[in-house]
Structures are given as C-alpha cells and as structure tokens.
Design a protein around this motif. Structure first.
Motif, PDB file in Angstrom:
ATOM      1  N   GLY A  13     -89.033  78.462 -27.327  1.00  0.00           N
ATOM      2  CA  GLY A  13     -89.741  79.266 -26.337  1.00  0.00           C
ATOM      3  C   GLY A  13     -89.000  80.182 -25.315  1.00  0.00           C
ATOM      4  O   GLY A  13     -87.780  80.582 -25.771  1.00  0.00           O
ATOM      5  N   PRO A  14     -89.511  80.635 -24.419  1.00  0.00           N
ATOM      6  CA  PRO A  14     -89.228  81.587 -23.466  1.00  0.00           C
ATOM      7  C   PRO A  14     -87.617  81.489 -23.063  1.00  0.00           C
ATOM      8  O   PRO A  14     -86.759  82.154 -23.010  1.00  0.00           O
ATOM      9  CB  PRO A  14     -89.945  81.656 -22.144  1.00  0.00           C
ATOM     10  N   ARG A  61     -93.937  81.062 -32.781  1.00  0.00           N
ATOM     11  CA  ARG A  61     -94.746  80.054 -33.056  1.00  0.00           C
ATOM     12  C   ARG A  61     -95.168  79.305 -31.705  1.00  0.00           C
ATOM     13  O   ARG A  61     -96.170  78.540 -31.461  1.00  0.00           O
ATOM     14  CB  ARG A  61     -94.619  79.093 -34.024  1.00  0.00           C
ATOM     15  N   HIS A  62     -94.245  79.628 -30.598  1.00  0.00           N
ATOM     16  CA  HIS A  62     -94.383  78.832 -29.378  1.00  0.00           C
ATOM     17  C   HIS A  62     -95.687  79.566 -28.678  1.00  0.00           C
ATOM     18  O   HIS A  62     -95.794  80.698 -28.455  1.00  0.00           O
ATOM     19  CB  HIS A  62     -93.039  79.096 -28.382  1.00  0.00           C
ATOM     20  N   PRO A  63     -96.500  78.459 -28.130  1.00  0.00           N
ATOM     21  CA  PRO A  63     -97.709  79.068 -27.457  1.00  0.00           C
ATOM     22  C   PRO A  63     -97.573  80.246 -26.354  1.00  0.00           C
ATOM     23  O   PRO A  63     -98.422  81.075 -26.027  1.00  0.00           O
ATOM     24  CB  PRO A  63     -98.472  77.857 -26.900  1.00  0.00           C
ATOM     25  N   ALA A  64     -96.434  80.139 -25.470  1.00  0.00           N
ATOM     26  CA  ALA A  64     -96.163  80.975 -24.429  1.00  0.00           C
ATOM     27  C   ALA A  64     -95.866  82.396 -25.034  1.00  0.00           C
ATOM     28  O   ALA A  64     -96.285  83.330 -24.085  1.00  0.00           O
ATOM     29  CB  ALA A  64     -95.032  80.691 -23.898  1.00  0.00           C
ATOM     30  N   PHE A  65     -95.794  82.782 -26.245  1.00  0.00           N
ATOM     31  CA  PHE A  65     -95.693  84.082 -26.643  1.00  0.00           C
ATOM     32  C   PHE A  65     -96.973  84.519 -27.119  1.00  0.00           C
ATOM     33  O   PHE A  65     -97.267  85.417 -27.582  1.00  0.00           O
ATOM     34  CB  PHE A  65     -94.820  84.054 -27.939  1.00  0.00           C
ATOM     35  N   PHE A  66     -98.235  83.926 -26.892  1.00  0.00           N
ATOM     36  CA  PHE A  66     -99.368  84.166 -27.126  1.00  0.00           C
ATOM     37  C   PHE A  66    -100.460  84.381 -26.240  1.00  0.00           C
ATOM     38  O   PHE A  66    -101.836  84.389 -26.249  1.00  0.00           O
ATOM     39  CB  PHE A  66     -99.949  83.296 -28.358  1.00  0.00           C
ATOM     40  N   HIS A  67     -99.775  84.301 -24.848  1.00  0.00           N
ATOM     41  CA  HIS A  67    -100.681  84.025 -23.766  1.00  0.00           C
ATOM     42  C   HIS A  67    -101.025  85.551 -23.111  1.00  0.00           C
ATOM     43  O   HIS A  67    -101.339  85.541 -22.021  1.00  0.00           O
ATOM     44  CB  HIS A  67    -100.136  83.143 -22.563  1.00  0.00           C
ATOM     45  N   LYS A  68    -100.236  86.743 -23.639  1.00  0.00           N
ATOM     46  CA  LYS A  68    -100.263  88.027 -23.074  1.00  0.00           C
ATOM     47  C   LYS A  68     -99.839  88.059 -21.668  1.00  0.00           C
ATOM     48  O   LYS A  68     -99.996  88.860 -20.868  1.00  0.00           O
ATOM     49  CB  LYS A  68    -101.753  88.492 -23.316  1.00  0.00           C
ATOM     50  N   GLN A 107     -94.736  89.533 -22.952  1.00  0.00           N
ATOM     51  CA  GLN A 107     -94.406  91.008 -22.633  1.00  0.00           C
ATOM     52  C   GLN A 107     -92.760  91.222 -22.740  1.00  0.00           C
ATOM     53  O   GLN A 107     -92.291  91.897 -23.347  1.00  0.00           O
ATOM     54  CB  GLN A 107     -94.656  91.224 -21.458  1.00  0.00           C
ATOM     55  N   ALA A 108     -92.197  90.192 -22.517  1.00  0.00           N
ATOM     56  CA  ALA A 108     -90.546  89.916 -22.482  1.00  0.00           C
ATOM     57  C   ALA A 108     -89.929  90.074 -23.954  1.00  0.00           C
ATOM     58  O   ALA A 108     -89.486  90.584 -24.512  1.00  0.00           O
ATOM     59  CB  ALA A 108     -89.913  89.042 -21.847  1.00  0.00           C
ATOM     60  N   LEU A 109     -90.966  89.212 -24.700  1.00  0.00           N
ATOM     61  CA  LEU A 109     -90.635  89.015 -26.232  1.00  0.00           C
ATOM     62  C   LEU A 109     -90.827  90.704 -27.149  1.00  0.00           C
ATOM     63  O   LEU A 109     -90.118  91.070 -27.691  1.00  0.00           O
ATOM     64  CB  LEU A 109     -91.589  88.093 -26.902  1.00  0.00           C
ATOM     65  N   ASN A 110     -91.998  91.257 -26.674  1.00  0.00           N
ATOM     66  CA  ASN A 110     -92.266  92.464 -27.096  1.00  0.00           C
ATOM     67  C   ASN A 110     -91.187  93.456 -26.830  1.00  0.00           C
ATOM     68  O   ASN A 110     -90.904  94.123 -27.579  1.00  0.00           O
ATOM     69  CB  ASN A 110     -93.768  92.947 -27.082  1.00  0.00           C
ATOM     70  N   ARG A 111     -90.949  93.121 -25.579  1.00  0.00           N
ATOM     71  CA  ARG A 111     -89.920  94.450 -25.142  1.00  0.00           C
ATOM     72  C   ARG A 111     -88.725  94.026 -25.838  1.00  0.00           C
ATOM     73  O   ARG A 111     -88.026  95.223 -26.264  1.00  0.00           O
ATOM     74  CB  ARG A 111     -89.742  94.330 -23.603  1.00  0.00           C
ATOM     75  N   LEU A 112     -88.316  93.162 -26.089  1.00  0.00           N
ATOM     76  CA  LEU A 112     -87.075  92.933 -26.820  1.00  0.00           C
ATOM     77  C   LEU A 112     -86.923  93.200 -28.287  1.00  0.00           C
ATOM     78  O   LEU A 112     -86.133  93.908 -28.643  1.00  0.00           O
ATOM     79  CB  LEU A 112     -86.599  91.303 -26.913  1.00  0.00           C
ATOM     80  N   LEU A 113     -88.302  93.137 -28.862  1.00  0.00           N
ATOM     81  CA  LEU A 113     -88.230  93.273 -30.404  1.00  0.00           C
ATOM     82  C   LEU A 113     -88.310  95.023 -30.604  1.00  0.00           C
ATOM     83  O   LEU A 113     -87.844  95.554 -31.292  1.00  0.00           O
ATOM     84  CB  LEU A 113     -89.403  92.852 -30.917  1.00  0.00           C
ATOM     85  N   LEU A 159    -102.674  79.606 -34.359  1.00  0.00           N
ATOM     86  CA  LEU A 159    -102.267  80.334 -33.155  1.00  0.00           C
ATOM     87  C   LEU A 159    -103.160  81.841 -33.003  1.00  0.00           C
ATOM     88  O   LEU A 159    -103.766  81.855 -34.152  1.00  0.00           O
ATOM     89  CB  LEU A 159    -100.626  80.832 -33.291  1.00  0.00           C
ATOM     90  N   PRO A 160    -103.265  82.240 -31.961  1.00  0.00           N
ATOM     91  CA  PRO A 160    -104.081  83.507 -32.080  1.00  0.00           C
ATOM     92  C   PRO A 160    -103.283  84.593 -32.666  1.00  0.00           C
ATOM     93  O   PRO A 160    -102.132  84.491 -32.994  1.00  0.00           O
ATOM     94  CB  PRO A 160    -104.192  83.854 -30.330  1.00  0.00           C
ATOM     95  N   LEU A 161    -104.264  85.490 -33.001  1.00  0.00           N
ATOM     96  CA  LEU A 161    -103.470  86.730 -33.735  1.00  0.00           C
ATOM     97  C   LEU A 161    -103.341  87.771 -32.786  1.00  0.00           C
ATOM     98  O   LEU A 161    -104.421  88.197 -32.192  1.00  0.00           O
ATOM     99  CB  LEU A 161    -104.679  87.263 -34.808  1.00  0.00           C
ATOM    100  N   HIS A 162    -102.373  88.140 -32.667  1.00  0.00           N
ATOM    101  CA  HIS A 162    -101.867  89.510 -31.535  1.00  0.00           C
ATOM    102  C   HIS A 162    -101.457  90.751 -32.559  1.00  0.00           C
ATOM    103  O   HIS A 162    -100.277  90.376 -33.354  1.00  0.00           O
ATOM    104  CB  HIS A 162    -100.877  89.071 -30.586  1.00  0.00           C
ATOM    105  N   VAL A 163    -102.326  91.731 -32.729  1.00  0.00           N
ATOM    106  CA  VAL A 163    -101.712  92.971 -33.631  1.00  0.00           C
ATOM    107  C   VAL A 163    -101.055  93.710 -32.852  1.00  0.00           C
ATOM    108  O   VAL A 163    -101.724  94.380 -31.994  1.00  0.00           O
ATOM    109  CB  VAL A 163    -103.054  93.542 -34.191  1.00  0.00           C
ATOM    110  N   LEU A 164     -99.768  93.885 -33.074  1.00  0.00           N
ATOM    111  CA  LEU A 164     -98.984  94.792 -32.428  1.00  0.00           C
ATOM    112  C   LEU A 164     -97.843  95.258 -33.364  1.00  0.00           C
ATOM    113  O   LEU A 164     -97.083  94.094 -33.986  1.00  0.00           O
ATOM    114  CB  LEU A 164     -98.397  94.052 -31.208  1.00  0.00           C
TER     115      LEU A 164
END
Length: 284
Positions: free
Chosen positions: A116-117, A141-148, A153-159, A195-200
């Motif tokens: 997770g985070p 796959r951690h739920p925290a990364f699917f709560h927007k 946000q930190a994960l997406n910035r890192l990627l 898990l939810p699908l986040h298209v990004l």
C-alpha cells in the motif's frame, strides 16, 4: 518495428487450444504458431519460476518475428516475498533476459494486495534505477490506490515521473454474473481481485488485462468502451498492449480474435492471421 497495438493472451502453451489455435496434435513449436497470429504474450511463467535459461530465451527469439513482444512479470520472490526490498534483484532478473531485450514489451511489476501507500518508497527506489531502454508497467491491488484520493494521486504522479505504465485490470466481465454451476467461472472469481477499473495512461504503452466471462455477449458489451479508448490512444501515438483472458482460458484465442475484429472495424489495424489449427482442419 513497432506495431500500433499489441494483442496477446496470458500464455502460449495451452493444450486446450489444439484443434483451434494449434493443429490437433501439436506438441512442439507452439510459440511459433502462436506468434504467427498474436503479437504479444504475458510472461506469467517468470512470476513463478524466475528467468528462463539463456538457451531457452534464444530459442524463443528464433521462433518469433522481430515485432513480437514478450511482457514478462517480475518474479513473485521479488514482488511478494521481498516486497521490492532488494531493487538489485529486479535488475539482475532483467539482465538475465538480455537475449530478448530487443523483443520485450513492458515488464510487469505485479504488486500484492497489501502493498500500500506506506510501501511506495520501495516502488520509487526500483523505478529510479529501472533501465530506461526497457519499458515497465505496474499493477497495484491495494484498495487505497482505487479511491481517487491522495494515495492514488501520488501513485499516478510517480508512474508519470518515471514513464511507467499503469496496468489496467478489467475484471468487470468475469464478475458480471454469479458462478453457479460454472467451476471455471468460480475459479476465476476466486483468483482475480474484484477492484474498480480506473482507465489512465501514465506512459506510452498502456497495458490492459481484460478478464473475460464465459458469455461472449457479456464480453462484447464491456469491451465496447475499450474500442473508443484504444482508438484514442493509438491516434495519440501511444502503443497499447491488450491481453485477453477468459474465465477458464479455453476460449481465450477465439475471444481475443472476436474482440479484435470489433476493434479493427473502427480503426485501420490489420486483421489477424488464420489460426494454424483451423488452417489444418480446412485441409481435411
């Protein structure tokens, strides 16, 4: 040579595909027949067994066209047991794959559900030393990364910072109905995280793992939105990787072809080649 889109399955060695994708009694050169139709494959075996031998890698290179792409997974020993505590182990794994570097698509870093985070510094340390000539894709796959929220946000910035692709795991089809009287569907629902699908798209090679249902129409309904999204990415100059699974994978080749045909109807993508097994059947 780079294709506008890479299409593949979760494996190539599946005897259930003899008589359709492969000739009826095929036992050898499955990869050659596979790569005559599909342009990529998920390298799931490395997740369990680590890097293959150099001779095996050389053999795989000789059996495939130069445009074919292998998308290997980091071994579970690195992602799940060590939890990325030893980034050098990941580099050693990549070095062992050197004979196929020219045919490698994004290497997948599939992280466990409890990564997770608080574990993000380990992922950042790995991405910071990742070889820039080898693309990678991260599946969380951690739920925290699917709560927007802040964690996602930190994960997406890192990627985005490290040009790492985010794997999009689409499990909506396989969870569309109950699994009563369907052992294959029940197994898939137990195995895949809901898990939810986040298209990004966080980099230039978006990776989609489409986990299909046994029902063809259900898959088609959920794939409809992907047609527009994939077309958009291709027009933007991105190179998507689409991997099609079905609940028991027996019909994955046919399902991948059917969904791809729907995609080609809206794009200028080339048609797939005939399945070697079907060509053989036509001779008799």
């Amino acid at each position: 040579m780079t294709l506008p889109l890479y299409l593949g399955l979760p494996m190539w060695a599946n005897q259930d595909w003899c008589g359709s994708l492969y000739p009826q009694h095929a036992r050898s050169n499955l990869l050659g027949d596979y790569s005559a139709v599909f342009s990529s494959v998920e390298g799931n075996t490395t997740f369990y067994s680590g890097a293959p031998s150099t001779s095996t890698l050389n053999a795989w290179a000789s059996q495939t066209r130069s445009a074919f792409r292998f998308c290997f997974k980091l071994p579970a020993a690195i992602t799940h047991e060590q939890r990325l505590a030893d980034p050098q182990a990941a580099l050693d794994f990549l070095d062992a794959l050197a004979p196929l570097h020219h045919q490698m698509g994004p290497t997948m870093i599939q992280l466990p559900g409890d990564f997770g985070p608080r574990d993000m510094p380990r992922l950042e340390a790995l991405l910071n030393i990742w070889p820039r000539h080898l693309p990678c894709a991260v599946e969380v796959r951690h739920p925290a990364f699917f709560h927007k929220g802040a964690a996602e946000q930190a994960l997406n910035r890192l990627l985005i910072t490290f040009s790492a692709n985010r794997v999009m795991l689409d499990v909506r089809p396989v969870f569309a109905t109950s699994a009563e009287d369907s052992p294959g569907l029940a197994h898939a629902q137990q195995e895949k995280p809901r898990l939810p699908l986040h298209v990004l798209s966080t980099a230039g090679q978006p990776v989609i793992r489409f986990i299909g249902h046994l029902d063809k129409q259900i898959n088609s309904d959920y794939f409809a939105a992907w047609i527009k999204q994939l077309s958009l990415w291709i027009n933007q100059g991105k190179t998507p990787f689409l991997f099609v699974h079905t609940a028991d994978n027996r019909h994955a080749p046919a399902m991948a072809r059917w969904l791809y045909q729907q995609l080609t109807a809206h794009t200028g993508l080339a048609a797939l080649g005939a399945f070697p097994g079907e060509k053989q059947a036509d001779l008799f």
